[in-house]
Scaffold this motif. Sequence first.
Motif, short mmCIF file in Angstrom:
data_model
loop_
_atom_site.label_atom_id
_atom_site.label_comp_id
_atom_site.label_asym_id
_atom_site.label_seq_id
_atom_site.Cartn_x
_atom_site.Cartn_y
_atom_site.Cartn_z
N ALA A 12 0.82 -1.22 0.00
CA ALA A 12 0.00 0.00 0.00
C ALA A 12 0.84 1.25 0.00
CB ALA A 12 -0.93 0.00 1.22
N ASN A 208 -5.80 -0.16 -0.12
CA ASN A 208 -4.74 -0.43 -1.08
C ASN A 208 -5.38 -0.78 -2.42
OD1 ASN A 208 -2.27 -0.99 -2.33
ND2 ASN A 208 -2.43 -3.16 -1.81
N GLY A 209 -5.44 0.19 -3.32
CA GLY A 209 -6.00 -0.06 -4.64
C GLY A 209 -7.46 -0.46 -4.56
N ARG A 210 -7.78 -1.63 -5.10
CA ARG A 210 -9.16 -2.10 -5.12
C ARG A 210 -9.46 -3.03 -3.95
NH1 ARG A 210 -11.39 -3.53 -11.04
NH2 ARG A 210 -13.23 -3.76 -9.72
N ARG A 233 -13.55 0.19 -7.51
CA ARG A 233 -12.48 0.88 -8.23
C ARG A 233 -11.40 1.30 -7.24
NH1 ARG A 233 -15.45 6.67 -9.51
NH2 ARG A 233 -16.75 5.37 -10.84
N ALA A 234 -10.23 1.62 -7.76
CA ALA A 234 -9.08 1.97 -6.91
C ALA A 234 -9.03 3.47 -6.68
CB ALA A 234 -7.79 1.46 -7.54
N TYR A 236 -8.82 7.11 -4.73
CA TYR A 236 -8.14 7.64 -3.56
C TYR A 236 -9.17 7.87 -2.47
CZ TYR A 236 -5.71 10.78 -0.40
OH TYR A 236 -5.18 11.35 0.72
N ARG A 256 -6.32 5.17 -9.00
CA ARG A 256 -4.94 4.67 -9.15
C ARG A 256 -4.86 3.76 -10.37
NH1 ARG A 256 -0.97 2.69 -4.29
NH2 ARG A 256 0.94 2.62 -5.56
N THR A 257 -4.01 4.13 -11.30
CA THR A 257 -3.90 3.40 -12.56
C THR A 257 -2.52 2.78 -12.76
OG1 THR A 257 -3.30 5.45 -13.71
CG2 THR A 257 -5.65 4.82 -13.68
N ARG A 258 -1.55 3.09 -11.89
CA ARG A 258 -0.20 2.55 -12.05
C ARG A 258 0.50 2.52 -10.70
NH1 ARG A 258 -1.33 6.96 -14.73
NH2 ARG A 258 -0.59 8.95 -13.90
N GLY A 259 1.42 1.58 -10.58
CA GLY A 259 2.13 1.39 -9.33
C GLY A 259 3.44 2.14 -9.29
N PHE A 267 -2.17 8.34 -9.71
CA PHE A 267 -3.61 8.51 -9.93
C PHE A 267 -3.90 9.33 -11.18
CE2 PHE A 267 -3.28 7.39 -5.54
CZ PHE A 267 -4.45 6.74 -5.23
#
Length: 483
Positions: A12, A208-210, A233-234, A236, A256-259, A267
């Motif tokens: 996370a 943490n995300g989804r 959905r992930a 914020y 959030r679309t990428r790590g 985001f």
Amino acid sequence: MTSTRRALFMGAAALAVTPDVTRAAQALVVASDWSLATADVEGDVAPRPLRLIHGRAPEGLSGSLYRNGPAKFRRPGGSAQHWFDGDGLIRRWRVQEGQATLAARFADTPKRRQEAEAGVMLMPGFGTVADPRARIGSADDASAANTSVHRVGGKLWALWEAGSPLAMDPETLETEDFVTLRPDLKGMPFLAHPRVEPDGRIWNLGVNGRQAMVWRLAADGALEAAEVIALPRASYIHDFSATANHLVLVLQPWVRTRGVMPLSAAFDWTPEAGTQVLVIDKADLSRRRVYELPPFGVFHVGDAWEEADGTIRFDLCAYKDMDFAARGARAVLNGVPLGGEPAELAMAVLSPNGRGRLERTGVVGEFPRGDPRRAGLARRFSLHTTGERADRPLASAVAVTDWASGRTRAFDFGPDHVTDEMVYVPKPGATHEADAWLVGPSINLKAGVSELHVLDLMHVEDGPVATWRADVALPAAFHGNWV
């Protein structure tokens, strides 16, 4: 919890160390009169009396206002790049027998100790890239413990978003250790906005995300349950709400679309997806409903309640988008005017037929608070800040909105003040929601000091009934509570 789930939640904080490519931009730029709001505090503030400069203490007002917020951003070898990433300073404003005192201590975190030794802000954060020299074994190693503070049992818990609560002594403000609610849940995220029922039971999330951990604690902080749920959905999620029977999560279209790190870079704003509100049955977390609303950004929501027909209502502060989180709070740290739109106070209404709507007030507002005795129950008033502008994103005024009449009454301390979130303090022996004081600090920019104010909820527009002045200026804090 399985080891797979644990690995997901330990991610996370996304604590991978990446090169610092912005070191050249780390010098402080003082470009406005409100730079004191993000100035550095170099050390703890020993207990000291405050000087009464207006009015007198209301009879029966006795207790402590604990507040938390970032107060150390800059070190010679490299500085934080985002307002949300400074070291947490826990303040105690105490009123007792008509006198007021102030004390403050930094949360003694592994982050702060490691950075003090190196002379550089090393750790990754919401908007700060990690230094390659950072030593990180868990999310707690990077915790700034800088967002809120709650009294749980006999301790203070300094809260962040991506890791454990940090226990502190409520009298000395000495740091003790991170709280482990169960050995296999060590280091799990625990948001800075738990919801406390009138009987003291605590609900919170770790996101943490989804996925989200739903925490349920007894009033003394003992763990009653911890369950992982899936999210649509992930989004914020900084804050959530709760009625007597349901948890209420606002899933905004900042997703959030990428790590990657810093977190704010992970985001994307996707307004075409709209905003969803997820309602979850407290008694059975598998029972849920999703409501669709127009797109808006959000940090903070007020306590929700249910009407007799099952309609759920809760106040929130709606942004046009989340540019402030992604960019604006970086500019605030450097004293740069933003040009963005402040949040607007609104009421979300979720009907039993599955339809939702957002009733906007046209009132600028942030940090909504209500009567803690009515958490999850029907209420009439919302306390909030106001006075934020495009060129000055920090509040100068406090307001009370009456949802029964639709009227908002406010007191503006003026352009020489930055006003913190205030809290609702019931008057001794009072049972009516209107019988309350509003208590909170401001920074007097002209005098270069912090002040503590008490206002009467029903006469907020008349200004403070009492004001005390400190001999130091503390930067703006985020959240806190009265004990």
